[in-house]
Design a protein around this motif. Sequence first.
Motif, PDB file in Angstrom:
ATOM      1  N   TYR A  45       0.748  -1.123  -0.198  1.00  0.00           N
ATOM      2  CA  TYR A  45       0.051  -0.082  -0.079  1.00  0.00           C
ATOM      3  C   TYR A  45       0.799   1.142   0.160  1.00  0.00           C
ATOM      4  CZ  TYR A  45      -4.201  -2.763   0.713  1.00  0.00           C
ATOM      5  OH  TYR A  45      -5.370  -3.669   0.397  1.00  0.00           O
ATOM      6  N   GLN A  46       0.357   2.364  -0.504  1.00  0.00           N
ATOM      7  CA  GLN A  46       1.045   3.586  -0.813  1.00  0.00           C
ATOM      8  C   GLN A  46       0.872   4.504   0.354  1.00  0.00           C
ATOM      9  OE1 GLN A  46       3.511   3.582  -3.646  1.00  0.00           O
ATOM     10  NE2 GLN A  46       2.838   1.437  -3.331  1.00  0.00           N
ATOM     11  N   SER A  47      -0.111   4.452   1.229  1.00  0.00           N
ATOM     12  CA  SER A  47      -0.134   5.115   2.439  1.00  0.00           C
ATOM     13  C   SER A  47      -0.604   4.401   3.622  1.00  0.00           C
ATOM     14  CB  SER A  47      -1.152   6.316   2.122  1.00  0.00           C
ATOM     15  OG  SER A  47      -2.645   5.837   2.066  1.00  0.00           O
ATOM     16  N   LEU A  48      -0.356   4.922   4.755  1.00  0.00           N
ATOM     17  CA  LEU A  48      -0.837   4.302   6.026  1.00  0.00           C
ATOM     18  C   LEU A  48      -2.402   4.265   6.288  1.00  0.00           C
ATOM     19  CD1 LEU A  48      -0.453   2.673   8.550  1.00  0.00           C
ATOM     20  CD2 LEU A  48      -0.160   5.006   9.778  1.00  0.00           C
ATOM     21  N   SER A  49      -2.914   5.248   5.588  1.00  0.00           N
ATOM     22  CA  SER A  49      -4.394   5.196   5.468  1.00  0.00           C
ATOM     23  C   SER A  49      -5.147   4.201   4.553  1.00  0.00           C
ATOM     24  CB  SER A  49      -4.993   6.939   5.018  1.00  0.00           C
ATOM     25  OG  SER A  49      -6.282   6.746   4.794  1.00  0.00           O
ATOM     26  N   ASP A  50      -4.307   4.029   3.476  1.00  0.00           N
ATOM     27  CA  ASP A  50      -4.889   2.937   2.567  1.00  0.00           C
ATOM     28  C   ASP A  50      -4.588   1.505   3.135  1.00  0.00           C
ATOM     29  OD1 ASP A  50      -5.346   4.781   0.617  1.00  0.00           O
ATOM     30  OD2 ASP A  50      -3.796   4.336  -0.787  1.00  0.00           O
ATOM     31  N   LEU A  51      -3.685   1.414   4.085  1.00  0.00           N
ATOM     32  CA  LEU A  51      -3.292   0.091   4.657  1.00  0.00           C
ATOM     33  C   LEU A  51      -4.644   0.110   5.693  1.00  0.00           C
ATOM     34  CD1 LEU A  51      -1.901  -2.488   5.195  1.00  0.00           C
ATOM     35  CD2 LEU A  51      -0.644  -1.048   6.740  1.00  0.00           C
ATOM     36  N   GLN A  52      -4.735   1.032   6.194  1.00  0.00           N
ATOM     37  CA  GLN A  52      -5.770   1.033   7.579  1.00  0.00           C
ATOM     38  C   GLN A  52      -7.100   0.750   6.988  1.00  0.00           C
ATOM     39  OE1 GLN A  52      -5.168   4.847   8.898  1.00  0.00           O
ATOM     40  NE2 GLN A  52      -3.898   4.186  10.782  1.00  0.00           N
ATOM     41  N   ASN A  53      -7.675   1.260   5.811  1.00  0.00           N
ATOM     42  CA  ASN A  53      -8.897   0.661   5.172  1.00  0.00           C
ATOM     43  C   ASN A  53      -9.059  -0.401   4.234  1.00  0.00           C
ATOM     44  OD1 ASN A  53     -10.497   3.406   6.305  1.00  0.00           O
ATOM     45  ND2 ASN A  53      -8.714   4.425   5.346  1.00  0.00           N
ATOM     46  N   LEU A  54      -7.692  -0.894   3.928  1.00  0.00           N
ATOM     47  CA  LEU A  54      -7.661  -1.835   2.966  1.00  0.00           C
ATOM     48  C   LEU A  54      -8.313  -1.763   1.679  1.00  0.00           C
ATOM     49  CD1 LEU A  54      -7.911  -5.341   5.138  1.00  0.00           C
ATOM     50  CD2 LEU A  54      -5.784  -4.224   4.345  1.00  0.00           C
ATOM     51  N   VAL A  55      -7.968  -0.698   1.127  1.00  0.00           N
ATOM     52  CA  VAL A  55      -8.453   0.061  -0.106  1.00  0.00           C
ATOM     53  C   VAL A  55      -8.708  -1.002  -1.187  1.00  0.00           C
ATOM     54  CG1 VAL A  55      -8.091   2.218   0.643  1.00  0.00           C
ATOM     55  CG2 VAL A  55      -6.747   1.209  -0.910  1.00  0.00           C
ATOM     56  N   TRP A  56      -7.776  -1.899  -1.214  1.00  0.00           N
ATOM     57  CA  TRP A  56      -7.863  -2.913  -2.318  1.00  0.00           C
ATOM     58  C   TRP A  56      -8.411  -4.285  -1.630  1.00  0.00           C
ATOM     59  CZ3 TRP A  56      -7.988  -0.798  -6.698  1.00  0.00           C
ATOM     60  CH2 TRP A  56      -7.204   0.332  -7.019  1.00  0.00           C
ATOM     61  N   GLY A  57      -8.731  -4.393  -0.485  1.00  0.00           N
ATOM     62  CA  GLY A  57      -9.186  -5.506  -0.124  1.00  0.00           C
ATOM     63  C   GLY A  57      -8.382  -6.724   0.176  1.00  0.00           C
ATOM     64  N   VAL A  58      -7.084  -6.609   0.247  1.00  0.00           N
ATOM     65  CA  VAL A  58      -6.293  -7.605   0.285  1.00  0.00           C
ATOM     66  C   VAL A  58      -5.004  -7.262   1.286  1.00  0.00           C
ATOM     67  CG1 VAL A  58      -6.439  -8.611  -1.828  1.00  0.00           C
ATOM     68  CG2 VAL A  58      -4.728  -6.619  -1.450  1.00  0.00           C
ATOM     69  N   PRO A  59      -4.816  -8.127   2.352  1.00  0.00           N
ATOM     70  CA  PRO A  59      -3.785  -7.906   3.164  1.00  0.00           C
ATOM     71  C   PRO A  59      -2.518  -7.147   2.729  1.00  0.00           C
ATOM     72  CG  PRO A  59      -4.448 -10.068   3.509  1.00  0.00           C
ATOM     73  CD  PRO A  59      -5.165  -9.634   2.061  1.00  0.00           C
ATOM     74  N   GLY A  60      -1.674  -6.418   3.595  1.00  0.00           N
ATOM     75  CA  GLY A  60      -0.658  -5.638   3.024  1.00  0.00           C
ATOM     76  C   GLY A  60       0.072  -4.913   3.991  1.00  0.00           C
ATOM     77  N   PHE A  61       1.114  -4.087   3.371  1.00  0.00           N
ATOM     78  CA  PHE A  61       1.897  -3.322   4.323  1.00  0.00           C
ATOM     79  C   PHE A  61       2.128  -2.032   3.768  1.00  0.00           C
ATOM     80  CE2 PHE A  61       4.629  -4.871   1.021  1.00  0.00           C
ATOM     81  CZ  PHE A  61       5.632  -3.923   0.864  1.00  0.00           C
ATOM     82  N   TYR A  62       2.777  -1.054   4.584  1.00  0.00           N
ATOM     83  CA  TYR A  62       3.187   0.018   4.329  1.00  0.00           C
ATOM     84  C   TYR A  62       4.794   0.450   4.883  1.00  0.00           C
ATOM     85  CZ  TYR A  62       3.546   5.129   4.084  1.00  0.00           C
ATOM     86  OH  TYR A  62       4.272   6.398   4.031  1.00  0.00           O
TER      87      TYR A  62
END
Length: 706
Positions: A238-255
């Motif tokens: 993910y490209q931002s902590l906010s995107d990770l927090q919201n899982l904007v792509w619906g898959v597990p991730g990291f920032y």
Amino acid sequence: MKITLHILLILLILLSLSSSGEAAPSLELYGTIHAMGVIVQLDPTDDPDQDASVTLQYRESGESFRQGFQLSRVAETRFVGSLFWLRPGTFYDVRLSFSDSGGDPLDGVVLTGSAPTRSEPVIPAPIHSYCVSPGGSGTACSQAVPCSLSYGLNQASPGDEVVLRGGTYSLGEITLPRSGTDGAPIVIRAYQGETPILDGAESATFSWTHTGGGIYRTNVTVGDTHLVRAEGDRLYPYQSLSDLQNLVWGVPGFYADGTTLYVRLAGDADPNLAEMVISRYNYAFYVDKDFIVFEGLTFRNFGQGSWAKAIYLRDASDNLIQNCRFVVNDVGIGIKLQSDRNVIQNNTFYDTVFDWPWDAVKSDSGLETGGVVFYDPVEGRGNIIRKNTFHDYFDGFNVCPSSGAGLTNETDVYENLVYRAGDDGMETDGQCSNVRIWGNTFHDVLMGISLAPVYTGPVYVIGNLIYRTGVGNNSYSGSPFKFNSGYSQSGPMYLFHNTCDAALTGNNGLYIKAPGSWSSIFSRNNIWVGTAYAIENYNALQPVDFDYDDLWRETSGDLARWDNVKYASLAAFTAAVGHEVHGKSAAPEFRDPANGDYALKPDSRLIDAGAVIPGINDTRFSGTHPDMGAFEFGATCPACSGDEVVLADLTFPPNKTCECIGSISITIGSNVTVPKDATVLFEAPIVRIQPGFHAENGALVNIRQE
């Protein structure tokens, strides 16, 4: 690895002047192992109205000339073509005859030249061996007392080998001190029977702090990692902590924020209880040297920072990478600048991103790349990618730089297996001229081969099997080939003898989308099987030439849609659009498509239904005419079952390689016909070779007619 530089690229120019004595075009022949590029450069005054034509003839030196496939005019002053199915390490003569009805200076000019193909790479016995291990030290570098990898590499000179004992080498960003030489490469290989692993991950175990909402944080040694795995699977970057927090792509991730790393796992699991892998190194080997061999190594977890890859070939030529495994790296092998004649063969490349959402990968993930990538620019020529396996990528691999390249690429891609690719099985996108793609298998991909765009051309796509298109986490339908792009015009593209079966519901046998422009698409002897239309073309203003193909729809409904008009039958289609005058619309009768066997049954109407194409199939068919599709009926290899191969009542296919792997006994029976241009390869150990045949190249045995 015997490669003789002075025969690899020979610029042979023999000028035969027209009666006016004015035209002076030049001929370049560029041999690879099984093919040869033919490049003609003209003076602008040779053919000012650009209406000249040229006939290509070639022969193995000492034999009779035969017709080759036509050259393509790719620029005002350049013709480009290729010779196919050539023998390694063999000289070929070429003769080009020009004609011009307008009487320009090129009319009547004949160019002749001769050049060799490259020999198969051979690894010679080493002069010295340096044995290394993950915990090695000292200077002995023996099996009893191995040294470190860095020390062993620093000792190795041309003709030497560095032998890696099994285990995990937690290191990376290695540069090589020197090149090998022609006939005396530096070999970096696995100890027989052991598995050395070059691992680019952090070796420390990190403590994770829960910050709320399923987010955990830790601090790592090296900042800006691009590769984090949990329980073996890669996490989305993910490209931002906010995107990770919201899982904007619906898959597990990291920032990654410098050396601070945040993760959110599936089900908000605690990473302290999971197997976590964090990449520390950008690459394993930076190779700006020549005549290096990598054999039998495993590379994993190289993904720190931008443009990470396991092996980086940069201004690196005549290298061989074989029998290696590339496991979850941002890129397996990257190629850039003047990197010539590298061979990448018999490797396995894989990742774990196949199921990621298509839009997520396209949105700044940096992971559209795949197992092999040609970075822009690549001026090098003659690289070969063959007999590899690629799976669980977004794009399997790519073979053309996006813009800058040499006069032609002379890249050969053959006999690879690609499956589970969320977008393109193979990308032939960018600056592509004399790129030859044959005998590959693609299945369970969204698109088989992308040709979107291929600048300059020509590109040849011959005898590939592509099935189960339209897969992946996306909302698109698939196709064996992709031509549409919003970029500049593609050059000539030739599609011959490909077997394409959509198999999955709602997919076309061939789908030509818009936008996109090209100089030509030339299609012969292909099989297009769709569960929607056999062919659908939304870009009908662009030039195509389709004939002698089989169009078949597995489900009820119209056969084709062309320029938004539907056609219920082949006759209606041909009458309206003028294509497939000699085509068929017949059930192909594949032998066992459910299990990937797309050979034709004996009663298939596609047997002997194809066109003879000089230089492509004129010496490669049995029966009265070539068959449609990738597999010629009656041209069979011996069965490779158990530990014995019986050669009896068998005709070997011309110009085809048959392979069996393992410890085998070979029995020569009755009624065995081996054409002069057939080769049968068996991988050692060989138990028995009957009289009348011979073995060569050590472990690799070529059984040939005496």
